[in-house]
Design a protein around this motif. Sequence first.
Motif, mmCIF file in Angstrom:
data_model
loop_
_atom_site.group_PDB
_atom_site.id
_atom_site.type_symbol
_atom_site.label_atom_id
_atom_site.label_comp_id
_atom_site.label_asym_id
_atom_site.label_seq_id
_atom_site.Cartn_x
_atom_site.Cartn_y
_atom_site.Cartn_z
ATOM 1 N N ASP A 7 0.816 -1.221 0.000
ATOM 2 C CA ASP A 7 0.000 0.000 0.000
ATOM 3 C C ASP A 7 0.848 1.270 0.000
ATOM 4 N N GLY A 8 2.186 1.123 0.138
ATOM 5 C CA GLY A 8 3.087 2.268 0.114
ATOM 6 C C GLY A 8 3.081 3.106 1.373
ATOM 7 N N GLN A 9 2.379 2.664 2.411
ATOM 8 C CA GLN A 9 2.261 3.470 3.619
ATOM 9 C C GLN A 9 2.879 2.813 4.847
ATOM 10 N N ARG A 10 3.573 1.713 4.668
ATOM 11 C CA ARG A 10 4.252 1.050 5.783
ATOM 12 C C ARG A 10 5.625 0.565 5.330
ATOM 13 N N GLU A 23 4.452 3.330 10.024
ATOM 14 C CA GLU A 23 3.240 3.555 9.235
ATOM 15 C C GLU A 23 2.963 5.039 9.134
ATOM 16 N N THR A 24 2.459 5.457 7.998
ATOM 17 C CA THR A 24 2.055 6.842 7.808
ATOM 18 C C THR A 24 0.867 6.902 6.865
ATOM 19 N N ALA A 32 8.310 10.679 4.540
ATOM 20 C CA ALA A 32 7.537 11.150 5.688
ATOM 21 C C ALA A 32 7.439 10.135 6.807
ATOM 22 N N ILE A 33 7.645 8.897 6.504
ATOM 23 C CA ILE A 33 7.365 7.836 7.468
ATOM 24 C C ILE A 33 8.226 7.937 8.724
ATOM 25 N N PHE A 34 9.475 8.322 8.581
ATOM 26 C CA PHE A 34 10.358 8.396 9.738
ATOM 27 C C PHE A 34 10.187 9.690 10.517
ATOM 28 N N ASP A 35 9.610 10.717 9.889
ATOM 29 C CA ASP A 35 9.375 11.993 10.560
ATOM 30 C C ASP A 35 8.074 12.012 11.339
ATOM 31 N N SER A 36 7.082 11.279 10.872
ATOM 32 C CA SER A 36 5.739 11.424 11.436
ATOM 33 C C SER A 36 5.213 10.179 12.118
ATOM 34 N N SER A 37 6.045 9.206 12.340
ATOM 35 C CA SER A 37 5.542 7.924 12.826
ATOM 36 C C SER A 37 6.476 7.340 13.879
ATOM 37 N N ALA A 39 7.658 3.699 15.518
ATOM 38 C CA ALA A 39 7.676 2.294 15.109
ATOM 39 C C ALA A 39 6.800 1.448 16.013
ATOM 40 N N ARG A 40 6.103 0.518 15.395
ATOM 41 C CA ARG A 40 5.358 -0.508 16.124
ATOM 42 C C ARG A 40 6.263 -1.729 16.165
ATOM 43 N N VAL A 41 6.519 -2.232 17.361
ATOM 44 C CA VAL A 41 7.356 -3.422 17.516
ATOM 45 C C VAL A 41 6.474 -4.647 17.290
#
Length: 80
Positions: A7-10, A23-24, A32-37, A39-41
């Motif tokens: 889906d390009g969002q994870r 996830e974003t 954007a994923i590393f700036d706005s999210s 991490a879920r372990v």
Amino acid sequence: AADLHPDGQRILLRTYNSMLEYETRVLPAVPAIFDSSVARVLPTPGLLQAEAACYSRDGRSILTTSEGSNPPLLILRPAR
């Protein structure tokens, strides 16, 4: 190891000891994923020298394995 979800969002990151999923909902996801999210372990089975992880083609499962001769290929279905 790392993989981009279909889906390009994870993004899935696999280290020797853990598996993290970022996830974003902001597109484009990768910058954007590393700036706005955060991490879920994800729960991971114990593997010696865990090396690889990727999403399945449909994005519902995660495949992971380790180094060595004939390592197991594990298919995980994390809860959403």
